[in-house]
Write a protein that holds these residues in place. Sequence first.
Motif, PDB file in Angstrom:
ATOM      1  N   GLN A  40     -35.458  -7.814 -26.318  1.00  0.00           N
ATOM      2  CA  GLN A  40     -34.935  -7.512 -25.157  1.00  0.00           C
ATOM      3  C   GLN A  40     -33.687  -8.118 -24.752  1.00  0.00           C
ATOM      4  OE1 GLN A  40     -35.759  -4.719 -23.423  1.00  0.00           O
ATOM      5  NE2 GLN A  40     -37.186  -4.069 -24.944  1.00  0.00           N
ATOM      6  N   PRO A  41     -32.719  -7.791 -23.996  1.00  0.00           N
ATOM      7  CA  PRO A  41     -31.849  -8.547 -23.288  1.00  0.00           C
ATOM      8  C   PRO A  41     -32.520 -10.039 -23.020  1.00  0.00           C
ATOM      9  CG  PRO A  41     -31.274  -6.466 -22.611  1.00  0.00           C
ATOM     10  CD  PRO A  41     -32.694  -6.538 -23.428  1.00  0.00           C
ATOM     11  N   VAL A  67     -32.977 -12.445 -25.848  1.00  0.00           N
ATOM     12  CA  VAL A  67     -31.732 -13.260 -26.124  1.00  0.00           C
ATOM     13  C   VAL A  67     -31.221 -14.234 -25.154  1.00  0.00           C
ATOM     14  CG1 VAL A  67     -29.028 -12.915 -26.505  1.00  0.00           C
ATOM     15  CG2 VAL A  67     -30.695 -11.315 -27.409  1.00  0.00           C
ATOM     16  N   ALA A  68     -31.462 -13.954 -23.799  1.00  0.00           N
ATOM     17  CA  ALA A  68     -31.293 -15.090 -22.701  1.00  0.00           C
ATOM     18  C   ALA A  68     -32.006 -16.334 -23.011  1.00  0.00           C
ATOM     19  CB  ALA A  68     -31.419 -14.422 -21.253  1.00  0.00           C
TER      20      ALA A  68
END
Lengths: 331, 331
Positions: A273-274, A277-278
């Motif tokens: 999910q985004p 990556v964060a």
Amino acid sequence: MKRTDVTARLLPKLVKASASAEQFAPSNIALCKYWGKRDAELNLPINASLSVSLDYLGTHTRLIPIEGQVDEVWLNGQQLQPGARFSRKVSAFIDLFRRDQTLCFKVETRNNIPTAAGLASSASGFAALTLALNDALALDLPPEALSILARMGSGSACRSLFEGFVEWRMGQREDGLDSHGIPLDASWPGFCIGLVEVDAAEKAVDSRSGMQRTVETAHLYQSWPLQAAADMSKLQQAIQERDFSLLGQTAEQNALSMHATMIASWPPLLYWQPDSVAAMQKVWQLRAQGLELYFTMDAGPNLKLLFQRQDRDVVLQHFPNLETVEPFGSE
Amino acid sequence: MKRTDVTARLLPKLVKASASAEQFAPSNIALCKYWGKRDAELNLPINASLSVSLDYLGTHTRLIPIEGQVDEVWLNGQQLQPGARFSRKVSAFIDLFRRDQTLCFKVETRNNIPTAAGLASSASGFAALTLALNDALALDLPPEALSILARMGSGSACRSLFEGFVEWRMGQREDGLDSHGIPLDASWPGFCIGLVEVDAAEKAVDSRSGMQRTVETAHLYQSWPLQAAADMSKLQQAIQERDFSLLGQTAEQNALSMHATMIASWPPLLYWQPDSVAAMQKVWQLRAQGLELYFTMDAGPNLKLLFQRQDRDVVLQHFPNLETVEPFGSE
């Protein structure tokens, strides 16, 4: 080869007894991943793998003999329909043990794994069920045989039979009798695992289907066994020498390489999910600042952090909701 | 082999003239990526690649002969120091043409590529500079020779010498004289490319270093040439048969496979931002709803969407700030 042919080689022809039994098996986090099967029926892997078991996090399973023709399956306090997917998997696995005999059980399964932490419960679940069946049916099987049986329920369950670091030797035999978990004679006090929760927007492709799609469609998968073999050696060296950097680097590259084979599949298989990556970027930033912090990931959006007890407070500052496990005991 | 040895084979010994010249070369988007060099000095690739040129988006370069011992390099209206990285690269490239002769230029380079769209300007830049040098020095070289020369400035520049679909044949020769762009005799009216801007939090690793790290550290890279070879065939078939699904699928899997080799490198090389993943998920959701929408990505966080003119309005609803290019002309 069929699972029943394998059990015929491992189990006594007739079950001697049937009693209540309760067992626990831990979840495990692979530092070198199991990704790809050479035999889908027996869950025989294309590569060896290596995991660390999660101490108290896992599955408690209780078996109680009951009258009747069907098993009664309870999951986390809720009774399931006999036709439910989980019930059918459990009963099919018990079939391997009871064979032609009429022996039914009430099966109570409880996972104490944090919700959304993205730990597969099938590994600890089938390991605990195997241990409970061994007791309930008074089979008295050796650990390797139990590991082989658990593997046929769920591949990585063969590693959840043991505590600490566990190697799953891939084996060469067609019947898989040489493909099972073996605990490493190694302890690592202060070794920490932190579970980062990332919400998945939608239900992901299950890892069985994910593996299959990768093997069938990703050209890059052809190099995966090479990566895994190199990583197995490095991890064994890291554990032997208590070289945390080597362990962390190897585990992180192994996990990312596994995800890389999925990303290179068609249709693309991206479990991230985004926020995944964060979280990765945060790990890399902290590492650039000198913190010995690494991560691994399974077929889901969550990160599992790897660090040492001495860095625990700093890690918790940056990942405040972290569930931390010390597989080799806490202070 | 050195770049000067190659130019000695291609260029006349003495430059005949020196005049002002102005040329344009387009950016290009690779549908099968150039990723990995077999010769870093000459920019000879490990695999063949295939791109589509971006019509009016690219680089305008003007050369004006000047007196003196150093070139004067201007980029987008600003004069650069002679010691600036870009100036040095430009002058080193001009050295290949002027050799022992004292010939200096004012070099005016203007890129009309949208800021932050993540299009490398080195491809169009070196292609335009090569074309301008060919004019300014009255070299009158054939297109293949120009493509070979541009390649030595920046690998993918060899594709920006041409419009439309361009194949970069990898070649086999040590001097690289068989490694250059060739335009495909194919047009595809209605073919659209949309540039999605995703902000990068920090300066990324440049693609030259990224390639090198991947080749040196990612086991999975060993399967990349296989993927690229398969994709080249599929893309040629897709272009020949105007099969948009095949083209889109192949380009997207190729780009994701290239990124997969980076993700499998050490240290991990992830050009994606959280917003890149969000944009990918949006593309996949729209595709699941039946829209023929695909993407490709280069060594950066941005997506380049591939779709057909008939779907342009729908795509723009979901990606409102899209810069759209029709490489084969608009209506």
